[in-house]
Design a protein around this motif. Structure first.
Motif, PDB file in Angstrom:
ATOM      1  N   MET A 250       0.679  -1.197  -0.233  1.00  0.00           N
ATOM      2  CA  MET A 250       0.222   0.085  -0.163  1.00  0.00           C
ATOM      3  C   MET A 250       0.956   1.306  -0.226  1.00  0.00           C
ATOM      4  SD  MET A 250      -0.344   2.025   2.560  1.00  0.00           S
ATOM      5  CE  MET A 250      -0.857   1.638   4.343  1.00  0.00           C
ATOM      6  N   LYS A 251       1.985   1.552   0.689  1.00  0.00           N
ATOM      7  CA  LYS A 251       2.680   2.446   0.923  1.00  0.00           C
ATOM      8  C   LYS A 251       3.451   2.732  -0.204  1.00  0.00           C
ATOM      9  CE  LYS A 251       3.924   1.855   6.011  1.00  0.00           C
ATOM     10  NZ  LYS A 251       4.976   2.171   6.999  1.00  0.00           N
ATOM     11  N   GLN A 252       3.629   1.407  -1.159  1.00  0.00           N
ATOM     12  CA  GLN A 252       4.539   2.445  -2.295  1.00  0.00           C
ATOM     13  C   GLN A 252       3.838   2.473  -3.595  1.00  0.00           C
ATOM     14  OE1 GLN A 252       6.445  -1.671  -5.136  1.00  0.00           O
ATOM     15  NE2 GLN A 252       8.540  -0.326  -3.790  1.00  0.00           N
ATOM     16  N   ARG A 253       2.862   1.461  -2.759  1.00  0.00           N
ATOM     17  CA  ARG A 253       1.515   2.347  -4.280  1.00  0.00           C
ATOM     18  C   ARG A 253       1.299   3.314  -4.231  1.00  0.00           C
ATOM     19  NH1 ARG A 253       2.563   0.168  -8.875  1.00  0.00           N
ATOM     20  NH2 ARG A 253      -0.327   0.081  -9.475  1.00  0.00           N
ATOM     21  N   LEU A 254       1.233   4.255  -3.195  1.00  0.00           N
ATOM     22  CA  LEU A 254       1.076   5.647  -2.380  1.00  0.00           C
ATOM     23  C   LEU A 254       2.535   6.130  -3.491  1.00  0.00           C
ATOM     24  CD1 LEU A 254      -1.035   5.560   0.107  1.00  0.00           C
ATOM     25  CD2 LEU A 254      -2.159   6.064  -1.740  1.00  0.00           C
ATOM     26  N   GLN A 255       3.560   5.994  -2.774  1.00  0.00           N
ATOM     27  CA  GLN A 255       4.626   6.746  -3.579  1.00  0.00           C
ATOM     28  C   GLN A 255       4.523   6.767  -4.935  1.00  0.00           C
ATOM     29  OE1 GLN A 255       7.435   4.083  -0.944  1.00  0.00           O
ATOM     30  NE2 GLN A 255       8.163   5.144  -0.127  1.00  0.00           N
ATOM     31  N   GLN A 256       4.530   5.830  -5.614  1.00  0.00           N
ATOM     32  CA  GLN A 256       4.277   5.707  -6.995  1.00  0.00           C
ATOM     33  C   GLN A 256       3.216   6.276  -7.863  1.00  0.00           C
ATOM     34  OE1 GLN A 256       4.118   0.889  -7.386  1.00  0.00           O
ATOM     35  NE2 GLN A 256       6.381   1.404  -8.116  1.00  0.00           N
ATOM     36  N   GLY A 257       2.252   6.332  -6.912  1.00  0.00           N
ATOM     37  CA  GLY A 257       1.109   7.231  -7.834  1.00  0.00           C
ATOM     38  C   GLY A 257       1.356   8.802  -7.245  1.00  0.00           C
ATOM     39  N   GLY A 258       1.689   9.071  -6.611  1.00  0.00           N
ATOM     40  CA  GLY A 258       2.002  10.780  -6.720  1.00  0.00           C
ATOM     41  C   GLY A 258       3.470  10.985  -7.916  1.00  0.00           C
ATOM     42  N   VAL A 259       4.199   9.959  -7.285  1.00  0.00           N
ATOM     43  CA  VAL A 259       5.246   9.631  -8.240  1.00  0.00           C
ATOM     44  C   VAL A 259       4.740  10.399  -9.775  1.00  0.00           C
ATOM     45  CG1 VAL A 259       7.819   9.174  -9.257  1.00  0.00           C
ATOM     46  CG2 VAL A 259       7.342   9.480  -7.253  1.00  0.00           C
ATOM     47  N   ARG A 260       4.347  10.023 -10.371  1.00  0.00           N
ATOM     48  CA  ARG A 260       3.102   9.153 -11.609  1.00  0.00           C
ATOM     49  C   ARG A 260       2.663  10.424 -11.856  1.00  0.00           C
ATOM     50  NH1 ARG A 260       3.817   3.515 -10.873  1.00  0.00           N
ATOM     51  NH2 ARG A 260       5.525   2.467 -11.891  1.00  0.00           N
ATOM     52  N   ILE A 261       1.393  10.719 -11.000  1.00  0.00           N
ATOM     53  CA  ILE A 261       1.065  11.975 -11.282  1.00  0.00           C
ATOM     54  C   ILE A 261       2.310  13.111 -11.428  1.00  0.00           C
ATOM     55  CG2 ILE A 261      -0.055  14.009  -9.902  1.00  0.00           C
ATOM     56  CD1 ILE A 261      -1.803  12.150  -8.310  1.00  0.00           C
ATOM     57  N   ALA A 262       3.054  13.206 -11.012  1.00  0.00           N
ATOM     58  CA  ALA A 262       3.389  14.186 -11.231  1.00  0.00           C
ATOM     59  C   ALA A 262       4.353  14.235 -13.395  1.00  0.00           C
ATOM     60  CB  ALA A 262       4.948  14.551 -10.311  1.00  0.00           C
ATOM     61  N   ALA A 263       5.020  12.778 -12.772  1.00  0.00           N
ATOM     62  CA  ALA A 263       5.547  12.594 -14.627  1.00  0.00           C
ATOM     63  C   ALA A 263       4.810  12.628 -15.495  1.00  0.00           C
ATOM     64  CB  ALA A 263       6.216  10.978 -14.115  1.00  0.00           C
ATOM     65  N   TYR A 264       2.962  12.545 -15.158  1.00  0.00           N
ATOM     66  CA  TYR A 264       1.955  12.673 -16.254  1.00  0.00           C
ATOM     67  C   TYR A 264       2.137  13.967 -16.890  1.00  0.00           C
ATOM     68  CZ  TYR A 264      -2.053  11.472 -19.299  1.00  0.00           C
ATOM     69  OH  TYR A 264      -3.050  11.260 -20.090  1.00  0.00           O
ATOM     70  N   LEU A 265       2.056  14.976 -15.584  1.00  0.00           N
ATOM     71  CA  LEU A 265       1.525  16.108 -15.820  1.00  0.00           C
ATOM     72  C   LEU A 265       2.577  16.789 -16.687  1.00  0.00           C
ATOM     73  CD1 LEU A 265      -0.708  17.092 -12.768  1.00  0.00           C
ATOM     74  CD2 LEU A 265      -1.136  17.123 -15.047  1.00  0.00           C
ATOM     75  N   ASN A 266       4.198  16.568 -16.303  1.00  0.00           N
ATOM     76  CA  ASN A 266       5.598  16.955 -16.353  1.00  0.00           C
ATOM     77  C   ASN A 266       5.018  16.741 -18.074  1.00  0.00           C
ATOM     78  OD1 ASN A 266       6.071  17.739 -14.022  1.00  0.00           O
ATOM     79  ND2 ASN A 266       7.673  15.969 -13.820  1.00  0.00           N
ATOM     80  N   ASP A 267       5.363  15.822 -18.514  1.00  0.00           N
ATOM     81  CA  ASP A 267       4.879  15.143 -19.651  1.00  0.00           C
ATOM     82  C   ASP A 267       4.357  16.184 -20.780  1.00  0.00           C
ATOM     83  OD1 ASP A 267       6.063  13.563 -21.536  1.00  0.00           O
ATOM     84  OD2 ASP A 267       3.750  12.822 -21.949  1.00  0.00           O
ATOM     85  N   VAL A 268       3.417  16.082 -20.166  1.00  0.00           N
ATOM     86  CA  VAL A 268       1.794  16.770 -20.731  1.00  0.00           C
ATOM     87  C   VAL A 268       1.544  18.211 -20.888  1.00  0.00           C
ATOM     88  CG1 VAL A 268      -0.872  17.323 -20.822  1.00  0.00           C
ATOM     89  CG2 VAL A 268      -0.170  15.540 -20.103  1.00  0.00           C
ATOM     90  N   PHE A 269       2.756  19.016 -20.074  1.00  0.00           N
ATOM     91  CA  PHE A 269       2.622  20.461 -20.120  1.00  0.00           C
ATOM     92  C   PHE A 269       3.953  20.889 -20.651  1.00  0.00           C
ATOM     93  CE2 PHE A 269       0.563  20.632 -15.947  1.00  0.00           C
ATOM     94  CZ  PHE A 269      -0.898  21.711 -16.812  1.00  0.00           C
ATOM     95  N   ALA A 270       4.881  19.703 -20.312  1.00  0.00           N
ATOM     96  CA  ALA A 270       6.387  20.190 -21.502  1.00  0.00           C
ATOM     97  C   ALA A 270       6.064  19.912 -23.555  1.00  0.00           C
ATOM     98  CB  ALA A 270       7.152  19.050 -21.559  1.00  0.00           C
ATOM     99  N   LYS A 271       5.009  19.140 -23.720  1.00  0.00           N
ATOM    100  CA  LYS A 271       4.527  18.274 -25.200  1.00  0.00           C
ATOM    101  C   LYS A 271       3.189  19.898 -25.467  1.00  0.00           C
ATOM    102  CE  LYS A 271       4.314  13.923 -24.991  1.00  0.00           C
ATOM    103  NZ  LYS A 271       4.222  12.456 -24.880  1.00  0.00           N
ATOM    104  N   ALA A 272       2.367  20.242 -24.068  1.00  0.00           N
ATOM    105  CA  ALA A 272       2.097  21.368 -24.726  1.00  0.00           C
ATOM    106  C   ALA A 272       2.593  23.043 -25.043  1.00  0.00           C
ATOM    107  CB  ALA A 272       0.887  21.245 -23.607  1.00  0.00           C
ATOM    108  N   ALA A 273       4.067  22.704 -23.763  1.00  0.00           N
ATOM    109  CA  ALA A 273       4.737  24.298 -24.337  1.00  0.00           C
ATOM    110  C   ALA A 273       5.667  24.330 -25.540  1.00  0.00           C
ATOM    111  CB  ALA A 273       5.156  24.185 -23.123  1.00  0.00           C
ATOM    112  N   SER A 274       5.655  23.111 -26.268  1.00  0.00           N
ATOM    113  CA  SER A 274       6.613  22.491 -27.532  1.00  0.00           C
ATOM    114  C   SER A 274       5.549  22.269 -28.736  1.00  0.00           C
ATOM    115  CB  SER A 274       6.615  20.945 -27.706  1.00  0.00           C
ATOM    116  OG  SER A 274       7.700  20.651 -28.704  1.00  0.00           O
ATOM    117  N   ASN A 275       3.920  22.354 -28.137  1.00  0.00           N
ATOM    118  CA  ASN A 275       3.383  22.720 -29.874  1.00  0.00           C
ATOM    119  C   ASN A 275       3.549  24.033 -29.555  1.00  0.00           C
ATOM    120  OD1 ASN A 275       3.373  20.129 -29.923  1.00  0.00           O
ATOM    121  ND2 ASN A 275       1.392  19.928 -28.840  1.00  0.00           N
ATOM    122  N   GLU A 276       3.167  25.051 -28.682  1.00  0.00           N
ATOM    123  CA  GLU A 276       3.005  26.370 -28.373  1.00  0.00           C
ATOM    124  C   GLU A 276       4.584  27.197 -29.271  1.00  0.00           C
ATOM    125  OE1 GLU A 276       2.214  27.803 -24.848  1.00  0.00           O
ATOM    126  OE2 GLU A 276      -0.254  26.922 -24.940  1.00  0.00           O
ATOM    127  N   GLY A 277       5.107  26.665 -28.851  1.00  0.00           N
ATOM    128  CA  GLY A 277       6.345  27.007 -29.610  1.00  0.00           C
ATOM    129  C   GLY A 277       6.819  26.554 -31.050  1.00  0.00           C
TER     130      GLY A 277
END
Length: 277
Positions: A250-277
């Motif tokens: 349970m603890k590891q899945r919470l840790q991984q879930g947090g890291v993956r939320i950031a990883a996903y949003l980092n990827d989404v906003f990086a791609k969005a910024a790249s498309n705007e550029g």
């Protein structure tokens, strides 16, 4: 498909749900504490660009606060919340461990909703309100997919463990609820205390290894863990032995879930910024 079209299409298709799509109909993944933990952990791994984009959309609302919105709105009488959004919290696999396109029922599931909300979040035509909803759902869905019993099995046909009745420390419950909140609440910690304890134990190597924005990976991991968390005997009583054996998962899945939320949003906003550029 944008959010408004998604709501109309899913509402019309809701009545067509197949029996297989109803295998895992959970209540609230992780409960409020668990979701807030994943949101709080995620804030430690956001890029500056992602952090700025989130602040621009949510203002003072933190990811921990945003993470529970999709559950808190379930009593809203609007058809979107009462019908359309219900399937967005889980997936049901026809195969043992891998998600395939034909696993998605007509009304959608967590995987298809994640795709649609991501499209809304990066759309030039979506309103600010639609993007806020999309962001809140994305944070919530990623947390959901890291709870093993939110990746249901058509073969088990037990609604993601909801039909597996157990007694958890003397109280009538079911296996799904034990994983949603029982194991987390048993720690008797606030979300801020628990997230602090968990985040500071994530090594740089783990954060780097876990930081995948790929939902297929998260689903595969959860499905394999799902098969492990069922009680090994027919005895319905779950107590200290179960807590001892499964709290580390349970603890590891919470840790991984947090890291993956950031990883996903980092990827989404990086791609969005790249498309705007």
């Amino acid at each position: 498909m944008n959010l408004s079209k998604l709501a109309l299409a899913a509402a019309g298709a809701f009545a067509l749900a197949s029996a297989a799509s109803l295998v895992a109909t959970p209540a609230h993944a992780w409960g409020k504490t668990g979701h807030r933990i994943t949101g709080k952990i995620a804030t430690h791994y956001l890029t500056d660009d992602a952090r700025a984009a989130i602040a621009d959309l949510l203002g003072p609302e933190s990811l921990a606060e945003a993470s529970t919105y999709a559950d808190e709105m379930r009593s809203n009488p609007d058809k979107f919340w009462q019908e359309t959004a219900n399937p967005f919290h889980y997936v049901t696999l026809q195969q043992p461990h891998d998600y395939h396109a034909d696993d998605c029922p007509p009304e959608g599931d967590a995987f298809s909703a994640l795709e649609d909300f991501t499209a809304t979040l990066t759309s030039d035509s979506a309103s600010r309100q639609e993007k806020q909803l999309a962001l809140r759902f994305i944070v919530h869905i990623i947390g959901d997919l890291h709870q093993p019993l939110h990746v249901g099995s058509a073969a088990l046909n037990d609604r993601g463990g909801n039909d597996v009745k157990v007694v958890f420390f003397g109280e009538q419950s079911n296996l799904h609820r034990v994983w949603d909140s029982g194991l987390v609440d048993h720690q008797q910690l606030s979300y801020s205390e628990f997230s602090h304890w968990l985040q500071r134990r994530i090594t740089a190597e783990q954060a780097n290894t876990w930081a995948t924005p790929d939902p297929y990976t998260w689903i595969r991991e959860s499905s394999k863990l799902r098969d492990e968390v069922y009680p090994q005997t027919d005895e319905p009583y779950l107590g200290w032995d179960y807590v001892y054996n499964y709290t580390p998962i349970m603890k590891q899945r919470l840790q991984q879930g947090g890291v993956r939320i950031a990883a996903y949003l980092n990827d989404v906003f990086a791609k969005a910024a790249s498309n705007e550029g």
